[in-house]
Design a protein around this motif. Structure first.
Motif, short mmCIF file in Angstrom:
data_model
loop_
_atom_site.label_atom_id
_atom_site.label_comp_id
_atom_site.label_asym_id
_atom_site.label_seq_id
_atom_site.Cartn_x
_atom_site.Cartn_y
_atom_site.Cartn_z
N TYR A 46 43.67 -22.23 -25.83
CA TYR A 46 44.66 -23.18 -25.34
C TYR A 46 43.98 -24.10 -24.33
O TYR A 46 43.31 -23.64 -23.40
CB TYR A 46 45.82 -22.45 -24.65
CG TYR A 46 46.70 -23.38 -23.87
CD1 TYR A 46 47.67 -24.14 -24.50
CD2 TYR A 46 46.54 -23.53 -22.49
CE1 TYR A 46 48.47 -25.03 -23.78
CE2 TYR A 46 47.33 -24.41 -21.77
CZ TYR A 46 48.29 -25.15 -22.43
OH TYR A 46 49.06 -26.03 -21.71
N PHE A 47 44.13 -25.41 -24.54
CA PHE A 47 43.65 -26.41 -23.60
C PHE A 47 44.86 -27.13 -23.02
O PHE A 47 45.79 -27.46 -23.76
CB PHE A 47 42.74 -27.42 -24.29
CG PHE A 47 41.45 -26.83 -24.78
CD1 PHE A 47 40.37 -26.69 -23.92
CD2 PHE A 47 41.31 -26.41 -26.09
CE1 PHE A 47 39.17 -26.15 -24.37
CE2 PHE A 47 40.12 -25.86 -26.55
CZ PHE A 47 39.05 -25.73 -25.68
N PRO A 48 44.87 -27.39 -21.72
CA PRO A 48 46.00 -28.11 -21.12
C PRO A 48 46.14 -29.51 -21.73
O PRO A 48 45.13 -30.15 -22.07
CB PRO A 48 45.63 -28.21 -19.64
CG PRO A 48 44.41 -27.40 -19.43
CD PRO A 48 43.84 -27.07 -20.76
N ASP A 49 47.38 -29.97 -21.87
CA ASP A 49 47.61 -31.33 -22.36
C ASP A 49 47.34 -32.32 -21.23
O ASP A 49 47.02 -31.93 -20.10
CB ASP A 49 49.01 -31.49 -22.96
CG ASP A 49 50.13 -31.27 -21.97
OD1 ASP A 49 49.95 -31.51 -20.75
OD2 ASP A 49 51.22 -30.86 -22.40
N ASN A 50 47.45 -33.61 -21.51
CA ASN A 50 47.13 -34.64 -20.51
C ASN A 50 47.97 -34.52 -19.24
O ASN A 50 47.48 -34.77 -18.15
CB ASN A 50 47.26 -36.04 -21.11
CG ASN A 50 46.13 -36.35 -22.06
OD1 ASN A 50 45.03 -35.81 -21.93
ND2 ASN A 50 46.38 -37.20 -23.03
N CYS A 51 49.22 -34.14 -19.39
CA CYS A 51 50.09 -33.97 -18.22
C CYS A 51 49.63 -32.75 -17.42
O CYS A 51 49.44 -32.84 -16.20
CB CYS A 51 51.53 -33.81 -18.67
SG CYS A 51 52.70 -33.54 -17.33
N GLU A 52 49.43 -31.62 -18.07
CA GLU A 52 49.03 -30.39 -17.39
C GLU A 52 47.66 -30.51 -16.72
O GLU A 52 47.39 -29.81 -15.73
CB GLU A 52 49.01 -29.22 -18.38
CG GLU A 52 50.38 -28.85 -18.89
CD GLU A 52 50.34 -27.94 -20.10
OE1 GLU A 52 51.31 -27.20 -20.29
OE2 GLU A 52 49.35 -27.97 -20.86
N LYS A 53 46.80 -31.39 -17.22
CA LYS A 53 45.48 -31.58 -16.63
C LYS A 53 45.55 -32.09 -15.20
O LYS A 53 44.58 -31.97 -14.45
CB LYS A 53 44.65 -32.55 -17.48
CG LYS A 53 44.14 -31.93 -18.75
CD LYS A 53 43.32 -32.95 -19.54
CE LYS A 53 42.87 -32.34 -20.86
NZ LYS A 53 42.11 -33.31 -21.66
#
Length: 147
Positions: A55-62
């Motif tokens: 799982y990689f964080p999305d642009n918002c979660e980054k």
């Protein structure tokens, strides 16, 4: 990140213990190395008999960060996408933490996570769980954080 940390905490409530590996030989303790601001890089989910999921964080979660302070407090600035409005929303929260015997303990979430690796710019938190109490690890999560 609170959601991610909660997922980790829930997954780790009955995890088995792993040995701590410290690849930074600078002499600094885990208490010193954890200080500063961290971002989630990825989470690897490993389940017995299944292919690993990453799982990689999305642009918002980054945008999310957690800062650990010398006074044993932390502050999380969490961003998550609201699926109803398609907006990136922010929540700020914090609390107290400690590091004991190679574990990061979040006293607010009542989570105890093994610090498998920590250096000046990378931290791996690992948890294992034996769901059916047969003595074999059924599920493992490896969360990688970077500064």
């Amino acid at each position: 990140m609170k959601k991610i940390f909660c997922v980790l905490a829930l997954s780790f409530t009955t995890f088995g213990l792993m040995s701590c590996n410290n690849d930074d030989d600078s002499g600094n303790s885990n208490e010193e190395k954890i200080l500063g601001t961290w971002k989630l890089e990825k989470i690897v989910y490993q389940e017995e008999g299944e292919k690993d999921e990453v799982y990689f964080p999305d642009n918002c979660e980054k945008k999310s960060t957690t800062t650990y302070n010398a006074d044993k407090t932390y502050k999380t600035d969490e961003y998550s996408e609201n699926s109803n409005t398609n907006t990136c929303e922010n929540e700020i929260y914090g609390g107290k933490y400690s590091i004991e015997n190679g574990y990061l303990i979040d006293h607010e979430e009542e989570a105890k996570l093994k610090i498998q690796e920590i250096s000046s710019n990378k931290m791996l938190l690992v948890g294992e769980e034996d769901y059916n109490s047969d003595g074999k690890i059924d599920y493992k999560i490896i969360a990688t954080f970077i500064k």
